[in-house]
Design a protein around this motif. Structure first.
Motif, mmCIF file in Angstrom:
data_model
loop_
_atom_site.group_PDB
_atom_site.id
_atom_site.type_symbol
_atom_site.label_atom_id
_atom_site.label_comp_id
_atom_site.label_asym_id
_atom_site.label_seq_id
_atom_site.Cartn_x
_atom_site.Cartn_y
_atom_site.Cartn_z
ATOM 1 N N ILE A 317 -1.949 3.002 -41.652
ATOM 2 C CA ILE A 317 -3.206 3.070 -42.095
ATOM 3 C C ILE A 317 -3.179 3.010 -43.737
ATOM 4 O O ILE A 317 -4.031 2.593 -44.382
ATOM 5 C CB ILE A 317 -3.770 4.477 -41.665
ATOM 6 C CG1 ILE A 317 -3.985 4.410 -40.135
ATOM 7 C CG2 ILE A 317 -4.849 4.936 -42.525
ATOM 8 C CD1 ILE A 317 -4.340 5.568 -39.375
ATOM 9 N N THR A 318 -2.030 3.659 -44.104
ATOM 10 C CA THR A 318 -1.964 3.707 -45.960
ATOM 11 C C THR A 318 -1.999 2.216 -46.376
ATOM 12 O O THR A 318 -2.494 2.070 -47.366
ATOM 13 C CB THR A 318 -0.721 4.651 -46.131
ATOM 14 O OG1 THR A 318 -0.557 5.685 -45.738
ATOM 15 C CG2 THR A 318 -0.378 4.452 -47.784
ATOM 16 N N LYS A 319 -1.117 1.493 -45.670
ATOM 17 C CA LYS A 319 -1.012 0.106 -46.180
ATOM 18 C C LYS A 319 -2.438 -0.673 -45.937
ATOM 19 O O LYS A 319 -2.789 -1.403 -46.747
ATOM 20 C CB LYS A 319 0.163 -0.469 -45.405
ATOM 21 C CG LYS A 319 0.404 -2.105 -45.708
ATOM 22 C CD LYS A 319 1.555 -2.632 -45.014
ATOM 23 C CE LYS A 319 1.972 -4.108 -45.273
ATOM 24 N NZ LYS A 319 3.321 -4.441 -44.347
ATOM 25 N N GLU A 320 -2.979 -0.509 -45.029
ATOM 26 C CA GLU A 320 -4.079 -1.060 -44.591
ATOM 27 C C GLU A 320 -5.498 -0.737 -45.797
ATOM 28 O O GLU A 320 -6.077 -1.328 -46.284
ATOM 29 C CB GLU A 320 -4.860 -0.784 -43.432
ATOM 30 C CG GLU A 320 -6.321 -1.407 -42.940
ATOM 31 C CD GLU A 320 -7.248 -0.415 -41.947
ATOM 32 O OE1 GLU A 320 -8.163 -0.823 -41.757
ATOM 33 O OE2 GLU A 320 -6.324 -0.020 -41.127
ATOM 34 N N PHE A 321 -5.399 0.615 -46.023
ATOM 35 C CA PHE A 321 -6.363 1.099 -46.985
ATOM 36 C C PHE A 321 -6.100 0.435 -48.335
ATOM 37 O O PHE A 321 -6.963 0.145 -49.161
ATOM 38 C CB PHE A 321 -6.111 2.592 -47.087
ATOM 39 C CG PHE A 321 -7.073 3.570 -46.076
ATOM 40 C CD1 PHE A 321 -7.234 2.857 -44.893
ATOM 41 C CD2 PHE A 321 -7.585 4.695 -46.505
ATOM 42 C CE1 PHE A 321 -8.290 3.769 -44.172
ATOM 43 C CE2 PHE A 321 -8.287 5.404 -45.605
ATOM 44 C CZ PHE A 321 -8.503 4.936 -44.413
ATOM 45 N N ALA A 322 -4.880 0.315 -48.875
ATOM 46 C CA ALA A 322 -4.329 -0.291 -49.886
ATOM 47 C C ALA A 322 -4.847 -1.761 -50.113
ATOM 48 O O ALA A 322 -5.327 -2.326 -51.005
ATOM 49 C CB ALA A 322 -3.007 -0.198 -50.200
ATOM 50 N N GLY A 323 -5.035 -2.517 -49.083
ATOM 51 C CA GLY A 323 -5.624 -3.769 -48.864
ATOM 52 C C GLY A 323 -4.668 -4.606 -49.964
ATOM 53 O O GLY A 323 -5.250 -5.335 -50.805
ATOM 54 N N PHE A 324 -3.146 -4.600 -49.851
ATOM 55 C CA PHE A 324 -2.505 -5.511 -50.915
ATOM 56 C C PHE A 324 -2.724 -7.044 -50.367
ATOM 57 O O PHE A 324 -2.845 -7.646 -49.430
ATOM 58 C CB PHE A 324 -0.958 -5.096 -50.469
ATOM 59 C CG PHE A 324 -0.617 -3.935 -50.665
ATOM 60 C CD1 PHE A 324 -0.873 -3.235 -51.930
ATOM 61 C CD2 PHE A 324 -0.052 -2.906 -49.746
ATOM 62 C CE1 PHE A 324 -0.481 -1.928 -52.170
ATOM 63 C CE2 PHE A 324 0.325 -1.748 -50.069
ATOM 64 C CZ PHE A 324 -0.026 -1.207 -50.939
ATOM 65 N N LYS A 325 -2.985 -7.700 -51.585
ATOM 66 C CA LYS A 325 -2.922 -9.011 -51.640
ATOM 67 C C LYS A 325 -1.509 -9.915 -52.103
ATOM 68 O O LYS A 325 -1.285 -10.923 -51.913
ATOM 69 C CB LYS A 325 -3.971 -9.595 -52.961
ATOM 70 C CG LYS A 325 -5.181 -9.118 -52.521
ATOM 71 C CD LYS A 325 -6.129 -9.415 -53.679
ATOM 72 C CE LYS A 325 -7.583 -8.756 -53.599
ATOM 73 N NZ LYS A 325 -8.334 -8.763 -54.852
ATOM 74 N N GLY A 326 -0.459 -9.223 -52.557
ATOM 75 C CA GLY A 326 0.775 -9.670 -52.721
ATOM 76 C C GLY A 326 1.441 -9.782 -54.238
ATOM 77 O O GLY A 326 2.515 -9.744 -54.156
ATOM 78 N N ASP A 327 0.557 -9.338 -55.095
ATOM 79 C CA ASP A 327 0.983 -9.404 -56.405
ATOM 80 C C ASP A 327 0.694 -8.025 -57.138
ATOM 81 O O ASP A 327 0.905 -8.029 -58.465
ATOM 82 C CB ASP A 327 0.225 -10.433 -57.291
ATOM 83 C CG ASP A 327 -1.462 -10.121 -57.199
ATOM 84 O OD1 ASP A 327 -1.684 -9.329 -56.470
ATOM 85 O OD2 ASP A 327 -2.220 -10.988 -57.812
ATOM 86 N N GLU A 328 0.561 -7.000 -56.150
ATOM 87 C CA GLU A 328 0.245 -5.554 -56.777
ATOM 88 C C GLU A 328 1.653 -4.920 -57.367
ATOM 89 O O GLU A 328 2.723 -5.160 -56.632
ATOM 90 C CB GLU A 328 -0.411 -4.833 -55.989
ATOM 91 C CG GLU A 328 -1.732 -5.230 -55.559
ATOM 92 C CD GLU A 328 -1.887 -5.999 -54.428
ATOM 93 O OE1 GLU A 328 -2.997 -6.404 -53.996
ATOM 94 O OE2 GLU A 328 -0.838 -6.696 -53.832
ATOM 95 N N LEU A 329 1.566 -4.198 -58.514
ATOM 96 C CA LEU A 329 2.431 -3.116 -58.997
ATOM 97 C C LEU A 329 1.951 -1.944 -58.292
ATOM 98 O O LEU A 329 0.730 -1.411 -58.553
ATOM 99 C CB LEU A 329 2.599 -3.218 -60.617
ATOM 100 C CG LEU A 329 3.431 -2.019 -61.025
ATOM 101 C CD1 LEU A 329 4.663 -1.949 -60.475
ATOM 102 C CD2 LEU A 329 3.396 -1.895 -62.799
ATOM 103 N N VAL A 330 2.800 -1.202 -57.632
ATOM 104 C CA VAL A 330 2.527 -0.108 -56.930
ATOM 105 C C VAL A 330 3.298 1.184 -57.478
ATOM 106 O O VAL A 330 4.566 0.981 -57.438
ATOM 107 C CB VAL A 330 2.464 -0.123 -55.559
ATOM 108 C CG1 VAL A 330 2.126 1.157 -54.610
ATOM 109 C CG2 VAL A 330 1.834 -1.326 -54.823
ATOM 110 N N TYR A 331 2.696 2.421 -57.781
ATOM 111 C CA TYR A 331 3.479 3.645 -57.964
ATOM 112 C C TYR A 331 3.393 4.393 -56.613
ATOM 113 O O TYR A 331 2.353 4.748 -56.193
ATOM 114 C CB TYR A 331 2.958 4.129 -59.072
ATOM 115 C CG TYR A 331 3.239 4.006 -60.788
ATOM 116 C CD1 TYR A 331 3.703 2.640 -60.769
ATOM 117 C CD2 TYR A 331 2.918 4.598 -61.602
ATOM 118 C CE1 TYR A 331 4.124 2.241 -62.018
ATOM 119 C CE2 TYR A 331 3.131 4.167 -63.020
ATOM 120 C CZ TYR A 331 3.891 2.958 -63.097
ATOM 121 O OH TYR A 331 4.089 2.471 -64.312
#
Length: 477
Positions: A317-331
């Motif tokens: 769910i956490t990953k889905e909420f973030a909606g990553f596209k593949g090029d993000e910098l995540v803290y």
């Protein structure tokens, strides 16, 4: 409403309707302007109650007579219910538990953060509501909690076994409830605990005295994993080497399925083991957990979500909420052993994890190496001290922040730093809706809440996780 009546100095409230349930499993009723918290009451019950504690605006009470049982009421399945400090909602059906957990989260967000919860998503229940934990910690004591039957036996025989291995009785730090069967952790957990107790009694190993700080045996920690591995940690206080070796050898021979057999010598006046040496008696000094094809090393001091299967759902769910596209910098703030960081690493450019506990960061780094993950970097230290302008300038402004703080929530300095960073998205995972709501109220200065989903990690308790997605107002999402 019926008026209160007094029997001597005892105050009785008749025909009290229970309308809600509060934390710690207490039903809630109202008598005139007085809010009454009733032990073991369920919404829908109609009861006569006896007041045991009274303040200006609320009182605590126990049931004297149950006139009408609620349709939500169910029979507790554990013999220790009502005395043990855990599973306090066990007298209410699981679907009803989920409903009230949802309501509690919704109320906290509305009341404390003034958030519109009309689009709040349904709560995700746990597929397993018995034997769902992968870790339990037990305490030895030479002062067992005595119930009415025990007291009657003591009066008749003048002798009773006072040693116990189990859980603390609520509000009594020195009294331990002797546990026969616990429904929180699957076998061989119960068998190991009972065997340890039986061996100690037969071989005259003394149980710890919590007031005088003396005795051989102090704590027992049992960890299991979805891979079938088992860790057992015995914590001794003042045991001789032959006493330690005798018990450890007995466990090794009796339970060959134990993967990691460890012990600790702790003579401090508190039970924390993070500053203690862990000694490997047999097997490895760790076990492995598996999640979505990733392996995680679990040591005696490691942090890992105690409901393995539901943790996987929480992280999805956490990953889905973030909606990553593949090029993000995540803290990843409060990263623990880097479980979330490693879980999302394959979907982003880089993850920067920060955690207060140095040993947890070492686990996080190990877990990245174990899984061949090369785009994570981890730092240990106080969040408010590490997350500075200089740190952000060095590592880059994050596109997404994932934060999963302890129950106390985030320090105000950390919230201020989040407002300064202006990441496009924040995914806030919390085990305490009240402190989460407090922090969300501060973040509303620049963020709007767009998704909310509670996740039940702890059936039969009041605890619930909640995942919130925030987006930067006028930001690009």
């Amino acid at each position: 409403m019926s008026r209160n009546r007094k029997a001597g100095t005892v105050t009785i409230i008749p025909n009290l309707s229970i309308i809600d349930i509060a934390e710690e499993g207490k039903g809630v009723g109202k008598a005139d302007e007085l809010v009454v918290f009733v032990e073991k009451a369920v919404p829908g019950d109609v009861v006569d109650v006896r007041i045991v504690k009274k303040k200006k605006n609320f009182a605590e009470a126990v049931i004297e007579q149950l006139h009408k049982p609620s349709e939500l009421r169910t029979d507790p399945f554990c013999q220790h219910f009502g005395t043990c400090g855990g599973c306090k909602w066990q007298h209410m059906g699981y679907e009803s538990q989920l409903k009230f957990k949802y309501n509690n989260v919704e109320a906290a967000l509305q009341r404390l953060a003034k958030i519109d919860t009309s689009s709040m998503e349904p709560i995700l229940g746990s597929a397993e509501n018995k034997y769902y934990r992968n870790k339990l910690e037990y305490t030895f004591s030479n002062k067992r909690w005595l119930n009415k039957e025990d007291m009657a036996a003591l009066d008749a025989a003048d002798e009773l076994e006072m040693n116990a291995l189990g859980f603390h009785v609520p509000l009594r730090f020195d009294k331990i409830l002797d546990i026969q069967h616990c429904y929180l952790q699957a076998e061989p957990s119960n068998s190991i605990r009972n065997e340890v107790r039986d061996y100690a009694l037969k071989n005259n190993l003394s149980f710890y005295d919590l007031r005088n700080h003396e005795g051989n045996l102090r704590n027992l920690i049992i960890r299991t994993s979805s891979t079938g591995e088992v860790m057992v940690v015995l914590v001794f206080a003042y045991a001789a080497p032959e006493e330690v070796n005798g018990l450890m050898e007995h466990l090794k021979a009796t339970f060959p399925e134990i993967t990691s057999l460890l012990y600790i010598l702790n003579q401090k006046k508190n039970d924390t083991i993070f500053d203690q040496e862990v000694i490997t008696y047999a097997g490895r000094d760790h076990i492995f957990e598996d999640m979505n094809g990733l392996k995680f090393k679990i040591g005696a001091k490691s942090f890992y979500q105690t409901n393995s299967e539901q943790a996987h759902e929480l992280y999805k769910i956490t990953k889905e909420f973030a909606g990553f596209k593949g090029d993000e910098l995540v803290y990843d703030l409060y990263t623990g052993a880097g479980t979330i960081a490693n879980f999302v690493a394959g979907s982003v450019k880089q993850v920067v994890g920060i955690e207060y506990v140095p040993t947890a960061i070492e686990d996080a780094k190990f877990n990245s190496n174990l899984n061949g993950i090369e785009n994570t970097i981890f730092y240990a230290g106080d969040m408010k001290d590490i997350l500075t302008g200089h740190f952000i300038a060095e590592h880059g402004k994050p596109d997404v922040v994932i934060t999963d703080p302890p129950r106390a929530g985030m320090h105000t300095d950390v919230v201020e730093r989040l407002l300064e960073m202006e990441a496009e998205k924040i995914v806030y995972v919390s085990c305490n809706a009240a402190t989460q709501a407090r922090d969300l109220a501060l973040l509303k200065e620049k963020y709007e809440v767009v998704r909310i989903k509670p996740v039940d990690m702890f059936p039969h308790t009041q605890h619930v996780e909640n995942v919130v997605l925030l987006k930067l107002i006028n930001g690009i999402a």
